[in-house]
Design a protein around this motif. Structure first.
Motif, PDB file in Angstrom:
ATOM      1  N   VAL A 154      79.330  33.329 -44.416  1.00 30.59           N
ATOM      2  CA  VAL A 154      79.371  32.071 -43.675  1.00 30.59           C
ATOM      3  C   VAL A 154      78.250  31.151 -44.144  1.00 30.59           C
ATOM      4  O   VAL A 154      78.441  29.939 -44.285  1.00 30.59           O
ATOM      5  CB  VAL A 154      79.277  32.337 -42.161  1.00 30.59           C
ATOM      6  N   ALA A 155      77.064  31.717 -44.374  1.00 30.67           N
ATOM      7  CA  ALA A 155      75.941  30.906 -44.851  1.00 30.67           C
ATOM      8  C   ALA A 155      76.270  30.246 -46.182  1.00 30.67           C
ATOM      9  O   ALA A 155      75.843  29.114 -46.457  1.00 30.67           O
ATOM     10  CB  ALA A 155      74.686  31.763 -44.980  1.00 30.67           C
ATOM     11  N   GLU A 156      77.041  30.930 -47.012  1.00 30.62           N
ATOM     12  CA  GLU A 156      77.442  30.356 -48.295  1.00 30.62           C
ATOM     13  C   GLU A 156      78.506  29.285 -48.125  1.00 30.62           C
ATOM     14  O   GLU A 156      78.515  28.288 -48.860  1.00 30.62           O
ATOM     15  CB  GLU A 156      77.976  31.470 -49.203  1.00 30.62           C
ATOM     16  N   GLU A 157      79.397  29.460 -47.147  1.00 31.64           N
ATOM     17  CA  GLU A 157      80.509  28.528 -46.972  1.00 31.64           C
ATOM     18  C   GLU A 157      80.086  27.238 -46.274  1.00 31.64           C
ATOM     19  O   GLU A 157      80.600  26.157 -46.580  1.00 31.64           O
ATOM     20  CB  GLU A 157      81.637  29.202 -46.184  1.00 31.64           C
ATOM     21  N   SER A 209      93.281  30.850 -39.649  1.00 35.28           N
ATOM     22  CA  SER A 209      91.825  30.804 -39.722  1.00 35.28           C
ATOM     23  C   SER A 209      91.369  30.643 -41.165  1.00 35.28           C
ATOM     24  O   SER A 209      91.958  31.207 -42.088  1.00 35.28           O
ATOM     25  CB  SER A 209      91.224  32.082 -39.130  1.00 35.28           C
ATOM     26  N   LYS A 210      90.326  29.887 -41.356  1.00 39.19           N
ATOM     27  CA  LYS A 210      89.763  29.674 -42.691  1.00 39.19           C
ATOM     28  C   LYS A 210      88.283  29.371 -42.561  1.00 39.19           C
ATOM     29  O   LYS A 210      87.779  29.111 -41.461  1.00 39.19           O
ATOM     30  CB  LYS A 210      90.477  28.516 -43.380  1.00 39.19           C
ATOM     31  N   ALA A 211      87.595  29.418 -43.672  1.00 38.02           N
ATOM     32  CA  ALA A 211      86.160  29.167 -43.656  1.00 38.02           C
ATOM     33  C   ALA A 211      85.875  27.749 -43.181  1.00 38.02           C
ATOM     34  O   ALA A 211      86.614  26.809 -43.468  1.00 38.02           O
ATOM     35  CB  ALA A 211      85.582  29.378 -45.044  1.00 38.02           C
ATOM     36  N   ALA A 212      84.779  27.601 -42.446  1.00 37.73           N
ATOM     37  CA  ALA A 212      84.313  26.283 -42.016  1.00 37.73           C
ATOM     38  C   ALA A 212      83.234  25.814 -42.983  1.00 37.73           C
ATOM     39  O   ALA A 212      82.441  26.619 -43.492  1.00 37.73           O
ATOM     40  CB  ALA A 212      83.754  26.357 -40.600  1.00 37.73           C
ATOM     41  N   HIS A 213      83.199  24.505 -43.227  1.00 42.78           N
ATOM     42  CA  HIS A 213      82.206  23.945 -44.137  1.00 42.78           C
ATOM     43  C   HIS A 213      81.261  22.975 -43.432  1.00 42.78           C
ATOM     44  O   HIS A 213      80.120  22.825 -43.837  1.00 42.78           O
ATOM     45  CB  HIS A 213      82.904  23.257 -45.308  1.00 42.78           C
ATOM     46  N   MET A 267      72.271  23.246 -33.700  1.00 42.85           N
ATOM     47  CA  MET A 267      73.228  24.333 -33.519  1.00 42.85           C
ATOM     48  C   MET A 267      72.651  25.610 -34.094  1.00 42.85           C
ATOM     49  O   MET A 267      72.267  25.670 -35.261  1.00 42.85           O
ATOM     50  CB  MET A 267      74.568  24.015 -34.193  1.00 42.85           C
ATOM     51  N   MET A 268      72.602  26.640 -33.251  1.00 42.04           N
ATOM     52  CA  MET A 268      72.174  27.979 -33.680  1.00 42.04           C
ATOM     53  C   MET A 268      73.287  28.959 -33.347  1.00 42.04           C
ATOM     54  O   MET A 268      73.846  28.931 -32.245  1.00 42.04           O
ATOM     55  CB  MET A 268      70.872  28.375 -32.974  1.00 42.04           C
ATOM     56  N   LEU A 269      73.608  29.819 -34.295  1.00 46.94           N
ATOM     57  CA  LEU A 269      74.701  30.782 -34.142  1.00 46.94           C
ATOM     58  C   LEU A 269      74.150  32.182 -34.367  1.00 46.94           C
ATOM     59  O   LEU A 269      73.520  32.449 -35.397  1.00 46.94           O
ATOM     60  CB  LEU A 269      75.826  30.474 -35.134  1.00 46.94           C
ATOM     61  N   ASP A 270      74.410  33.081 -33.437  1.00 53.96           N
ATOM     62  CA  ASP A 270      73.818  34.413 -33.433  1.00 53.96           C
ATOM     63  C   ASP A 270      74.907  35.480 -33.486  1.00 53.96           C
ATOM     64  O   ASP A 270      75.764  35.550 -32.600  1.00 53.96           O
ATOM     65  CB  ASP A 270      72.981  34.567 -32.151  1.00 53.96           C
ATOM     66  N   SER A 271      74.851  36.328 -34.525  1.00 57.08           N
ATOM     67  CA  SER A 271      75.819  37.413 -34.748  1.00 57.08           C
ATOM     68  C   SER A 271      77.139  36.803 -35.200  1.00 57.08           C
ATOM     69  O   SER A 271      78.044  36.563 -34.398  1.00 57.08           O
ATOM     70  CB  SER A 271      75.993  38.287 -33.509  1.00 57.08           C
ATOM     71  N   ILE A 272      77.232  36.592 -36.487  1.00 54.53           N
ATOM     72  CA  ILE A 272      78.188  35.652 -37.059  1.00 54.53           C
ATOM     73  C   ILE A 272      79.575  36.244 -37.244  1.00 54.53           C
ATOM     74  O   ILE A 272      79.757  37.270 -37.904  1.00 54.53           O
ATOM     75  CB  ILE A 272      77.669  35.118 -38.411  1.00 54.53           C
ATOM     76  N   ASP A 273      80.525  35.553 -36.681  1.00 51.67           N
ATOM     77  CA  ASP A 273      81.953  35.857 -36.845  1.00 51.67           C
ATOM     78  C   ASP A 273      82.488  34.970 -37.964  1.00 51.67           C
ATOM     79  O   ASP A 273      82.475  33.745 -37.862  1.00 51.67           O
ATOM     80  CB  ASP A 273      82.670  35.575 -35.524  1.00 51.67           C
ATOM     81  N   ASP A 274      82.931  35.584 -39.037  1.00 53.30           N
ATOM     82  CA  ASP A 274      83.422  34.842 -40.206  1.00 53.30           C
ATOM     83  C   ASP A 274      84.909  34.559 -40.042  1.00 53.30           C
ATOM     84  O   ASP A 274      85.732  35.468 -40.156  1.00 53.30           O
ATOM     85  CB  ASP A 274      83.180  35.665 -41.471  1.00 53.30           C
ATOM     86  N   PRO A 275      85.303  33.317 -39.768  1.00 51.39           N
ATOM     87  CA  PRO A 275      86.729  33.027 -39.546  1.00 51.39           C
ATOM     88  C   PRO A 275      87.587  33.250 -40.776  1.00 51.39           C
ATOM     89  O   PRO A 275      88.792  33.467 -40.647  1.00 51.39           O
ATOM     90  CB  PRO A 275      86.736  31.552 -39.120  1.00 51.39           C
ATOM     91  N   SER A 276      87.002  33.229 -41.957  1.00 46.95           N
ATOM     92  CA  SER A 276      87.810  33.419 -43.166  1.00 46.95           C
ATOM     93  C   SER A 276      88.258  34.864 -43.328  1.00 46.95           C
ATOM     94  O   SER A 276      89.134  35.156 -44.153  1.00 46.95           O
ATOM     95  CB  SER A 276      87.018  32.994 -44.411  1.00 46.95           C
ATOM     96  N   GLN A 277      87.666  35.790 -42.537  1.00 48.78           N
ATOM     97  CA  GLN A 277      88.031  37.200 -42.657  1.00 48.78           C
ATOM     98  C   GLN A 277      89.306  37.557 -41.900  1.00 48.78           C
ATOM     99  O   GLN A 277      89.820  38.653 -42.034  1.00 48.78           O
ATOM    100  CB  GLN A 277      86.886  38.073 -42.140  1.00 48.78           C
ATOM    101  N   THR A 278      89.810  36.655 -41.083  1.00 43.31           N
ATOM    102  CA  THR A 278      91.048  36.925 -40.346  1.00 43.31           C
ATOM    103  C   THR A 278      92.221  36.952 -41.308  1.00 43.31           C
ATOM    104  O   THR A 278      92.407  36.041 -42.111  1.00 43.31           O
ATOM    105  CB  THR A 278      91.291  35.859 -39.274  1.00 43.31           C
ATOM    106  N   THR A 279      92.998  37.988 -41.265  1.00 46.30           N
ATOM    107  CA  THR A 279      94.112  38.136 -42.187  1.00 46.30           C
ATOM    108  C   THR A 279      95.445  37.922 -41.478  1.00 46.30           C
ATOM    109  O   THR A 279      95.523  37.930 -40.250  1.00 46.30           O
ATOM    110  CB  THR A 279      94.108  39.536 -42.817  1.00 46.30           C
TER     111      THR A 279
END
Length: 523
Positions: free
Chosen positions: A474-477, A444-448, A241-253
């Protein structure tokens, strides 16, 4: 505040050519609602009946997916698929699927474009992978969301989303409500089941129907969120799995939880898009042949004056429409996604100063999915249907319309300080979800993705749509992820002029080579 994400350039060109054609719409004669199966296990047991597509160069098939996974036997929809077999079967590694972003862009067309010899994107992976394309539910060929007619959409986009009085604010609210009501009227029950979490489950049914133990996936922009959802829900089924231009789901408020910031907005902390426009004008000013002013400050002033002028007195376009402030802002906004659009923006800016709004309107059309013939794809309504599904269901409709309008006015006043170009418009045009006719389905929340193999992330340093800070978070989560950073302005790293990035992608998908942590590409 989140905005629409764009796809990589090669596919963008195709979509602009084919927009409005049957290839991007639900195919006439193709059933949308199909006979449901009794259980999720029954859906997983499907096998695909591949047949030659019309032109014979690809294979077409379909699967059924339940509308509601909690009640799979109630209703099902058809998901058409396209397959391009690996050109070197002896070295075949499996299936590779992708999502180009949006939400609302067509993964089916993304794979179909790999037939084009000019494609330098997914086509290169076909040597060792079967490429399989699909449209997420609500998009294109898969039960496309339907809202306004083409004429009604033109009228909606002509709305003045920079109101200065109570009557103007009310007109904005009425425009949003008409849009939302039309989506429910024309899309029906499906409108409440279009969240990303449903698409991730559809992808696993597709994996099973393909007979694959693992699913290899390349996601772009919003497609990175979809990839994270899939890896979090089905880590044992993730291949490469490769992900390009990262959308952080935890940022949704929570859109309904408005807490005024006691601190005044800082005018020095400009939005990324405003900074990109400054970069566009500065880059032009440095060239002897710049058609704009050679002083970027003067050019910026002229651009703001132009937006104000067409807000009061829209200017004509060659197709009979009028360019008001909303189309002008959308056109400028679209140009911030890719340096390749900057020359077109310069020409459109000059033309608009001379009274011709055609160029800026055409840039805006690329953003909203409008063809030269005035037809709209399903991308714009699908975008909103998916975005509005990401929120706290408990907060839905927790405020009166009067409260909503007062908060929009407050947000607009603040946004104008940190984004003189886009802030007020976006503050009033983006909150369609506050008027959405069905409640959201997930917070929405961070994926692990605990248990999934290493996920490779790509992101440009100057991406105005998916900032590098989101990729870093995202890389940290994620439990196991490596982030590769490219020094570049604009959206999307792969297939966008970097031999370094492209070599990393090929090495990863072909040989499983995971780049070292801290890898950077400066080309």
């Amino acid at each position: 505040m989140r905005y629409r994400y764009r796809i990589f350039p090669a596919l963008a060109a195709l979509l602009l050519i084919t927009t409005g054609c049957a290839s991007l719409l639900t195919v006439p004669g193709t059933p949308v609602v199909v006979e449901p199966l009794p259980t999720v296990e029954a859906y997983m047991a499907q096998r695909i009946d591949w047949q030659p597509c019309e032109n014979g160069s690809a294979e077409c098939g379909s699967i059924r997916v339940p509308v509601d996974y909690a009640d799979p036997g109630a209703m099902a929809i058809n998901m058409p698929l396209i397959r391009l077999r690996a050109t070197n079967p002896a070295a075949r590694l499996g299936v590779l699927t992708a999502n180009p972003g949006g939400p609302g862009e067509s993964g089916y067309e993304q794979v179909r474009y790999a037939l084009n010899p000019k494609d330098t994107g997914l086509r290169k992976f076909r040597i060792r992978y079967d490429l399989v394309g699909f449209d997420p539910r609500g998009v294109g060929r898969t039960a496309a969301v339907s809202c306004l007619s083409d004429k009604e959409m033109d009228d909606y986009l002509a709305t003045d989303f920079t109101p200065t009085d109570a009557a103007g604010v009310r007109q904005v609210a009425d425009a949003h409500k008409r849009y939302a009501a039309a989506c429910l009227r024309h899309t029906g029950k499906l409108l409440g089941f279009l969240g990303t979490e449903f698409v991730a489950q559809d992808m696993d049914i597709m994996r099973s129907a393909l007979g694959e133990d693992k699913l290899n996936y390349f996601g772009f922009s919003y497609g990175t969120r979809l990839g994270q959802y899939y890896a979090d829900r089905f880590p044992a089924h993730v291949g490469r799995m490769m992900l390009d231009s990262i959308d952080d789901p935890s940022q949704t408020t929570d859109r309904w939880d408005f807490t005024p910031d006691p601190e005044p907005p800082d005018p020095t902390r400009l939005w990324a898009q405003d900074r990109t426009v400054r970069d566009m004008l500065t880059a032009c000013a440095a060239r002897p042949d710049c058609p704009l002013d050679h002083d970027p400050d003067i050019a910026m002033r002229k651009l703001r004056e132009l937006i104000d002028r067409v807000d009061k007195n829209p200017i004509p376009t060659k197709d009979g429409r009028k360019l008001g402030s909303n189309l002008a802002v959308l056109g400028i906004f679209e140009a911030t996604y890719d340096e390749a659009m900057w020359p077109g923006f310069e020409r459109a800016f000059v033309d608009a100063l001379q009274g011709d709004g055609t160029g800026l309107a055409q840039l805006a059309d690329g953003y909203v999915g409008r063809s030269k013939t005035g037809r709209y794809t399903s991308s714009q309504p699908a975008f909103w249907a998916v975005q509005c599904a990401n929120d706290d269901p408990k907060s839905y409709r927790s405020k009166s319309e009067e409260q909503i309008l007062a908060e929009l006015q407050h947000n607009a006043d603040r946004a104008e300080v940190t984004s003189p170009l886009f802030g007020r418009n976006r503050a009033f045009s983006a909150p369609l979800c506050l008027f959405w006719p069905v409640p959201p389905t997930s917070v929405s929340k961070a994926a692990h993705a605990i248990g999934a193999p290493t996920i490779v992330l790509l992101n440009n340093t100057g991406d105005p749509a998916t900032p590098l800070t989101e990729a870093q978070h995202v890389a940290e989560e994620l439990a196991d992820a490596v982030l590769v950073v490219r020094k570049h302005e604009g959206h999307i790293a792969f297939d966008n002029g970097s031999a370094c990035i492209d070599a990393i992608a090929v090495g990863y998908f072909f040989d499983g080579v995971v780049p070292d942590r801290g890898t950077r590409c400066d080309d």
